[in-house]
Design an enzyme around this catalytic site. Structure first.
Site, short mmCIF file in Angstrom:
data_model
loop_
_atom_site.label_atom_id
_atom_site.label_comp_id
_atom_site.label_asym_id
_atom_site.label_seq_id
_atom_site.Cartn_x
_atom_site.Cartn_y
_atom_site.Cartn_z
CB CYS A 241 -21.65 61.02 -46.63
SG CYS A 241 -21.43 60.65 -44.88
CE LYS B 247 11.75 55.99 -32.21
NZ LYS B 247 10.85 57.06 -31.77
CB CYS C 102 -24.09 56.31 -43.75
SG CYS C 102 -23.08 57.66 -43.11
CB CYS D 93 -20.77 55.82 -45.82
SG CYS D 93 -21.85 57.06 -46.52
CE LYS E 151 8.51 53.65 -31.76
NZ LYS E 151 7.15 53.76 -32.09
CD GLU F 112 12.99 62.92 -31.13
OE1 GLU F 112 13.72 62.83 -32.16
OE2 GLU F 112 11.87 62.40 -31.03
CE1 TYR G 280 17.77 61.73 -34.55
CE2 TYR G 280 17.04 62.07 -32.31
CZ TYR G 280 16.78 62.07 -33.65
OH TYR G 280 15.54 62.42 -34.10
CB CYS H 153 -25.40 60.80 -45.42
SG CYS H 153 -24.66 59.31 -46.13
CG ASP I 81 7.80 59.66 -26.75
OD1 ASP I 81 7.58 59.95 -27.93
OD2 ASP I 81 6.92 59.24 -25.97
CE1 TYR J 251 23.51 82.73 -17.19
CE2 TYR J 251 21.35 83.77 -16.97
CZ TYR J 251 22.28 83.07 -17.72
OH TYR J 251 21.97 82.73 -19.01
CG ASP J 252 18.95 87.03 -13.04
OD1 ASP J 252 19.05 86.21 -13.97
OD2 ASP J 252 18.14 86.91 -12.09
CD GLU K 4 21.56 56.80 -31.16
OE1 GLU K 4 22.80 56.84 -31.09
OE2 GLU K 4 20.91 57.38 -32.03
C1 9MJ Z 1 15.50 59.20 -31.27
N1 9MJ Z 1 14.24 59.53 -31.49
O1 9MJ Z 1 15.99 59.22 -30.16
C2 9MJ Z 1 16.99 58.56 -34.41
N2 9MJ Z 1 16.32 58.85 -32.40
O2 9MJ Z 1 18.07 58.20 -36.55
C3 9MJ Z 1 17.61 58.39 -32.37
N3 9MJ Z 1 15.95 58.94 -33.68
C4 9MJ Z 1 17.00 58.55 -35.86
N4 9MJ Z 1 18.02 58.23 -33.62
C5 9MJ Z 1 17.75 58.28 -37.87
N5 9MJ Z 1 18.31 58.18 -31.24
C6 9MJ Z 1 16.46 58.70 -37.98
C7 9MJ Z 1 15.99 58.87 -36.69
#
Ligand code: 9MJ
Length: 687
Positions: free
Chosen positions: A446, A118, A422, A440, A317, A176, A228, A425, A120, A38-39, A116
């Site tokens: 402050c 989500k 406070c 405060c 979530k 993402e 997505y 201050c 992070d 590959y290189d 699907e």
């Molecule tokens: C994530 N974070 O996996 C959306 N997301 O759709 C998926 N975020 C999203 N969809 C509309 N799977 C706004 C955000």
């Protein structure tokens, strides 16, 4: 040197072969050739491109190694705003979501949902023009992000050229950027070996890696991407469902979640949640929940948006993570607007992917209710990027004074008492009737409030003064150099150079950044003032509504409430702020120092050009389907009504428009066609 035909052909072959191996390696996880081979191919292509620079194309795999460092990230306005999702945590909230969807669609039948994981990571938008990757940007505030194209080019799993067919001339792909768990462990091991700082979690590592001015650093980080969604260009795709969209994205060369599915009704949603929850530990990447989207695109359009989130989708979530630790102390923190927050100082504990040393106790009532005392063992919770909080104490573990028996002992520590002055201050701390939060009363007197007001003023989304960090602000406030944001514009290189760890070059850079910030927008300026309850979106709404600062300054509470989304609370905060002579003086001094903006600049009119406006659609539009036009208008903040009245702002008329067009003409309501509608959506309304 002339460019021989066979060299052009050979370079194209090399590129195709390298991308094929990239695909096998990065996408299928099944390398097809040894690394050394590959290189060799890669170096051969690099050699050819060096010899014949005109051979070089933007989509060449050699462009993935990073380019010369940038000075800053240019802002990038998204063609269609990047939405956020509302959250659900409990099954009942998911059921309520499904009910709202069915109410909106006027159906009692089970709705099809595309579901699907989500991811992070951090959301980005990739623009392809005629199939070629031309621009990539972070989400930013949803309307405008930061352009990080050279960095995104280095991600092997992002196609530089779309494969397959059927894409429109311009399309924004949404998805993402993240780092897989194993790659994260390897990355941190490498950081450790080199004596570099380790990353707290994959999300931070991904975000830090993408926001590098030197894309060669990004190239060295194991970033991955999943697609997505689609922003601009969605309207011209030959599909009817989100599931089809995902298949289409896959066919164009984008990685999409393998775990995606279509399920029916809230039962299907909750079943999927349980299934992915069970799989979560064995998934190769971090997820913080699952996402449910109404599958049929026409139904999505019908449901539309509420504020900045779609009504047709929700993020479910996973529960926050919790851990036990010990309270070492309880302090109070003074916020930007004087809010006093009790904070528990904790024995460091690893929870939700980071080491937590502080947790909020919210307010006095909460501390009393939970009865948190020094020495207590407490449950700490952290969800995603939310501030960690103390959930409860463990009463059995409370340190007690020795007594003659179990019933005759008392806690070592007395209950927590809020200070009355406070700590920063010495000003009185006051709590309004019915208010949970104590404040405060020192205002900008402050130092704690002043420091945070200055940091807010200089923040990227406010006046964007690069290099003005908290250490520097601390020093300058403590040295008496800064009393208000207006003092920033009187600073000189000489004054700065006297500060600790401030060389001549840094001083010059900071002065230049301050100078540069003078040219801003009215929305940024309003946001930068740090008025209570006036966030970025409200600042934009105010700028758009009033157009000039003078008009805003002249507005009373009633006039302020004419602004869409400004209610009595925001109006009262604004009126209180503008009613203070010293705030008006700061504003005057800032303007006198040369802070300025283009009045009613297109940037401020923003993509939500139809906020507060009502439009009526009639007839057949040449390109847009009725529900697509509706979705675009709603995404831009407008309402679509079925009938024309004096309150209608625009009638959008297509072929064979009938009585509504006549009514509009009768009432003198402006009539526009699709081209004008699209132009307004792009450029804003000139009022
Ligand atoms: C994530 N974070 O996996 C959306 N997301 O759709 C998926 N975020 C999203 N969809 C509309 N799977 C706004 C955000």
């Amino acid at each position: 040197m002339p460019l021989p035909e066979q060299v052009v052909v050979h370079a194209a072959e090399l590129r195709a072969e390298i991308e094929r191996h990239n695909h096998a390696y990065y996408r299928l996880d099944a390398p097809t050739i040894p690394d050394a081979e590959y290189d060799r191919l890669f170096r051969e292509l690099q050699g050819l491109e060096q010899q014949y620079p005109e051979l070089l194309t933007a989509d060449s795999p050699t462009q993935r190694v990073g380019a010369a460092p940038l000075k800053e990230f240019p802002p990038r306005r998204h063609g269609v705003p990047m939405l956020s999702l509302n959250n659900a945590f409990e099954p009942a909230e998911v059921e309520a979501f499904d009910q709202r969807v069915r109410d909106g669609l006027e159906t009692i039948a089970a709705v099809d949902y595309a579901v699907e994981p989500k991811f992070d990571g951090l959301a980005i938008s990739l623009t392809y023009e005629n199939g070629l990757f031309t621009c990539g940007a972070t989400r930013g505030d949803g309307a405008t992000g930061e352009e990080v194209t050279p960095n995104l080019r280095t991600l092997r799993c992002i196609p530089l050229r779309l494969v397959g067919s059927g894409w429109p001339a311009l399309i924004e792909i949404r998805g993402e950027v993240l780092i897989f768990k194993q790659a994260f462990a390897d990355l941190n091991a490498r950081q450790r070996e080199r004596g570099d700082k380790e990353f707290a979690n994959p999300r931070n590592a991904a975000a830090g890696s993408l926001r590098q001015l030197d894309s060669r650093i990004t190239a060295s980080r194991p970033l991955a991407f999943f697609a997505y969604g689609v922003g601009a260009g969605a309207e011209s795709l030959p599909i009817k469902t989100h599931a089809e969209l995902m298949d289409l994205l896959l066919s164009w060369g984008f990685p999409v979640a393998e775990e995606r599915r279509v399920v029916q009704g809230s039962k299907g949603l909750l079943g999927y949640f349980a299934e992915i929850g069970a799989k979560r530990p064995s998934l190769p990447y971090d997820i913080d929940g699952v996402v449910y989207k109404v599958n049929r695109l026409a139904a999505q359009a019908q449901l539309g948006f509420v504020s900045r989130a779609p009504r047709f989708a929700i993020a479910h979530k996973f529960p926050a993570e919790e851990a036990l630790t010990e309270v070492l102390g309880i302090d109070v923190q003074v916020g930007r607007t004087g809010a006093i927050t009790p904070v528990a100082r904790l024995k460091p504990v690893f929870v939700g992917g980071v080491t937590v040393t502080n947790a909020t106790l919210h307010n006095e009532d909460e501390v009393r209710r939970k009865d948190v005392r020094i020495g207590d063992t407490v449950i700490v919770r952290r969800a995603g990027d939310v501030i960690p909080e103390v959930v409860a104490i463990v009463p059995e573990k409370r340190p007690m004074k020795p007594g003659k028996d179990l019933f005759d002992s008392e806690p070592v520590q007395a209950p927590f008492a809020m200070p009355t002055a406070c700590p920063e201050c010495g000003s009185a701390i006051e709590k309004g009737i019915d208010e949970a939060i104590a404040r405060c009363t020192g205002g900008l007197y402050c130092p704690a409030q002043r420091k945070q007001a200055l940091l807010h003023f200089a923040a990227r989304r406010a006046m964007d003064i690069e290099g003005l960090g908290d250490k520097l602000v601390d020093q300058m406030v403590d040295a008496g150099l800064l009393h208000s944001p207006a003092d920033l514009y009187g600073l000189t290189v000489e004054t700065l150079a006297g500060l600790e760890r401030m060389g001549d070059k840094s001083a010059q850079n900071l002065i230049a950044a301050i100078e540069k910030s003078k040219q801003t927008t009215l929305a940024r300026f309003i946001f930068a003032l740090g008025i209570r309850n006036v966030g970025e979106a409200t600042a934009r709404d105010l700028a758009r509504h009033f157009g000039t600062l003078e008009a805003l300054l002249a507005a009373d509470a009633a006039a302020l409430q004419q602004v869409p989304d400004v209610g009595p609370i925001v109006a009262a905060s604004l009126a209180a702020f503008l009613g203070e002579a010293h705030n008006r003086e700061i504003i005057e001094r800032l303007q006198a120092a040369g802070v300025t903006w283009a009045e009613a600049a297109p940037a401020e009119t923003g993509p939500r050009v139809f906020t507060g406006k009502t439009l009526v659609l009639t007839g057949t539009l040449p390109k847009l389907k009725r529900d697509e036009a509706k979705m675009l208008i709603e995404a831009a903040g407008g309402k679509v009504s079925g009938s024309v009245s004096k309150k209608t702002d625009f009638v959008v008329a297509g072929e064979e428009a009938g009585s509504k067009l006549e009514k509009a003409q009768e009432l003198g309501v402006p009539v526009i066609d699709e081209t004008e509608l699209l132009k307004l959506l792009e450029k804003g309304i000139e009022e």
